[in-house]
Every structure is written in C-alpha cells, then in structure tokens.
Design a protein around this motif. Structure first.
Motif: not given
Length: 407
Positions: A204-206, A189-190, A219-222, A43-45
C-alpha cells in the motif's frame, strides 16, 4: 471550595480553545480504507510524514481515530519501537520477562521461548548484567529478540529492521521472513524497498495521509519511486528543508556531468564529474572542508561512495563560496535511475547532510553493457585475454605457477 477547584480547569480549557482556534487543522490520515485478509503480508510505504506510523498506532490501539473505525479479528502485537519498557537497572534476564509481559506474552510463553530469545540476541555471557551496562548494539539485539518471538495472529512492524549491524539486520530479515511464511498476517512499514520486495507480495502506498495505490509490490514500489524522484527533481537543492547539520556550510547546487565534449548523457564507462556548489554561512573563509557523496539505486541501496578523505583531498582555507568537483574516470553503473546523498563537513563537524539531494539517469552507451542481466548494478573495470596452448597440450599447462590438485 468547588469554584476554587473548577476555575483553574475552566481557564485551562479556555486557554486551549483559544490556542486551538489559531492553529491550522491537520489530518495525519484522511479517508483511508482497506482490508487485509488472514495470512497476507502487506507492505506500507510512503515518504516521511505520509501517515504510516500513525496508521500502525491506530491499528495497535495506541491512538484512537478521530473518525471511522478499525475492525481486527485476532491477537495483535506491534514491533513499533524496540526496547520500549526496558528498565536500565534490571538484568537482561529480568528485562526479557518484563518486556515480554509488556508486549503481551504470558509467563509460560516467555519461559518456553527464553532460550531462543537469548540465542537470537547473542548476549548469553551478559544475561545477568544490568542492561545499563550494555552497548547500544547489545541493547537493540535483546529488544528485537524479545519482540520478534511474539506469536500473535496479526503482527505490525514499523522500520525495526533498520536496527543493529549488518549481520544482525540480515538475521532480523530472516526472522521476519519466517514469520511471514508461517501464515500470520503482517503489516510491514519500511523505507527499505529491498526488504519490502523480499517480504511482501502486496503493498500500500500512502501519500499525505491518503492511500494512493495498492497492488503488487513491484508495481507500487515503481509508483513510489516516480513520486519521490518527481518531488526531488522539482525542488531546488538550496530550498530543501529536509537536511541536517550545523548549516555553517550548505550545498546549494548539484550536477552530474559527462566530461566528454560530444556526450551529454551518462553511460557506463564514461568519464563523469559530480559538481557540488557550496556557500558558507558568512563571508569568512572556511578553514577546513570535507565533502562526500553516496550513490544509491532506486531501492535506496548504497552502491558506492566518494569522499575527500578517501583520496586525501581535503580543502583548507577555502572561500565562503565555491564549486567542488569529483571526477570518476570510468563510471561504474549500469543503465537505471539513481539518487545522490550529499555531505559537507567543516572543522566543527557535520555542516550539511541531504539525503536524495538529486537524481540522475544512466543510459546505454557506445559499449554494450550486460551487467544488469547478470544480476549486478556496478560495472567493474576489467580486461579479457585469450591464450592458446601448444598442440596436444592441455589448457591447464597455461596456468604457470598455479597449484593443481588431482585425485
């Protein structure tokens, strides 16, 4: 003759250089580096403008990177903008072959998957009708159906699961889940965190064109939520630029408040007020004003909405400045963090619309709430009662007026 031809080009180049010299340099992506292995679903957020779509366009070879390089092993297909390449004068049947070819499918692949595409899109009755006569929903269904039946080794997906009605979005999500489980490499991506959590083990967090984190999706969404909510909390609502509407009326302040004098925090079952401060564009009274709020959880899933139209409480001939109150007698949310989207409508149409205008926290109150443990976010007002049957009677005897079926 050569000078005549070359001179305009020289002037054009000089004009661009002069104009470029006055422009500020902007990097959509900078120092981005990562590796995706075969079969991974990543995922890319990130917030709008973080560089997510630019990244996918570089990976799709639509845009060349200014510096650096991309190494891709395998056939790549992209679901970036569904419907690109459709011709309005051609029928649905013809557009399946045209769009499939544009997306990289061979004629044999299209023929083999033709019936599946038509069945998925649910447009068999209109297959030989020009797509210019399709509704927007039919158009989107057909476009996604073609794109979703690609068979690449690597699939790039950009927010296409936001298309169509609720039933079709669920169908699309199921299709993407099948693709992910089929061993193909997917970059997704969403802004739909529920979809990201459902499909992706790693994310992945951009942020501002750079990778700020990579790891397990939860963890990355948090981490993403912390960034988003921090930015919302630190920005004055009146200064928010990411809003839409005519601007005839604007929300300039917002607050959620427990109405009990001895309570400050928000808790399930409490009496709560939403307060919206508004201002008109000029000092003239506003002939008609509608208001509404939508409360969403940390995954941006809408939980409930309150609007003046629901209660018939629209306001007429109101002052240019004022405070709108909306009272919820029994607050229905379990402990957690939530955001509010605001809308104001005057007699000319949409006046102000601000997504994630504010955030608030709900905490444990005096009454113990276990709804979250049972898989819910909303507490429904309810009552329980116990009845005891007479001696030797079966409990079903208490079901007065009920219909009982036995074999």
């Amino acid at each position: 003759m050569e000078r005549v031809i070359r001179a305009p080009l020289a002037r054009s180049q000089n004009g661009r250089q002069a104009k470029g010299a006055a422009c500020e340099e902007f990097w959509a992506l900078r120092d981005v580096s990562f590796e995706v292995k075969t079969g991974e679903v990543i995922g890319i957020i990130g917030r709008n403008g973080a560089g997510k779509s630019t990244l996918l366009k570089i990976l799709s070879r639509i845009t060349e990177p200014t510096s650096g390089r991309v190494r891709i092993r395998g056939r790549v297909s992209s679901l970036l903008e569904v419907g690109t390449g459709f011709h309005p004068e051609l029928t649905g049947r013809e557009n399946i072959f045209l769009n499939g070819a544009i997306l990289g499918m061979t004629a044999a692949e299209i023929k083999r998957k033709f019936d599946e595409i038509v069945a998925f899109a649910e447009i068999d009755k209109f297959l030989d009708t020009p797509v210019k006569r399709y509704s927007s929903g039919m158009y989107v269904r057909l476009a996604f159906a073609v794109a979703a039946h690609l068979e690449p080794e690597i699939l790039l997906v950009d927010e296409v699961l936001a298309v169509g009605d609720m039933a079709f979005r669920k169908k699309c999500l199921g299709k993407m889940d099948n693709v992910a489980r089929g061993g193909r490499t997917v970059l997704f991506v969403s802004h739909n965190m529920a979809a990201i959590k459902s499909l992706c083990k790693q994310t992945i967090l951009l942020s501002e064109g750079q990778v700020k984190g990579r790891g397990l999706t939860d963890q990355i969404v948090e981490q993403y939520h912390q960034v988003i909510f921090k930015n919302i909390d630190e920005t004055n609502l009146a200064d928010r630029k990411d809003r839409s509407g005519s601007g005839n009326v604007r929300a300039v302040s917002f607050e959620v408040r427990n109405t009990a004098e001895d309570e400050i925090s928000l808790s399930p079952g409490a009496s709560v007020e939403f307060l919206i401060g508004y201002e008109g564009r000029n000092e003239q009274p506003i002939s008609k004003l509608y208001a509404g709020i939508s409360v969403r959880d940390s995954d941006d899933v809408a939980l409930f909405a309150c609007t003046t139209a629901m209660t018939g409480a629209d306001f007429y001939s109101v002052p240019a400045r004022g405070l709108i109150r909306c009272r919820v007698p029994h607050f229905p949310l379990v402990p957690g963090r939530y955001s509010v989207t605001l809308k104001l409508i005057d007699n000319h149409g949409w006046a102000d619309y601000v997504t994630q205008a504010a955030t608030f926290d709900v905490v444990e109150g005096r009454q113990q709430v276990a709804s979250a443990d049972w898989g819910g976010s909303v507490v429904v007002p309810h009552e329980w009662r116990l009845e005891v049957p007479e001696a030797q009677e079966h409990p079903s005897s208490l079901l007065r007026g009920a219909v009982e079926i036995r074999q």
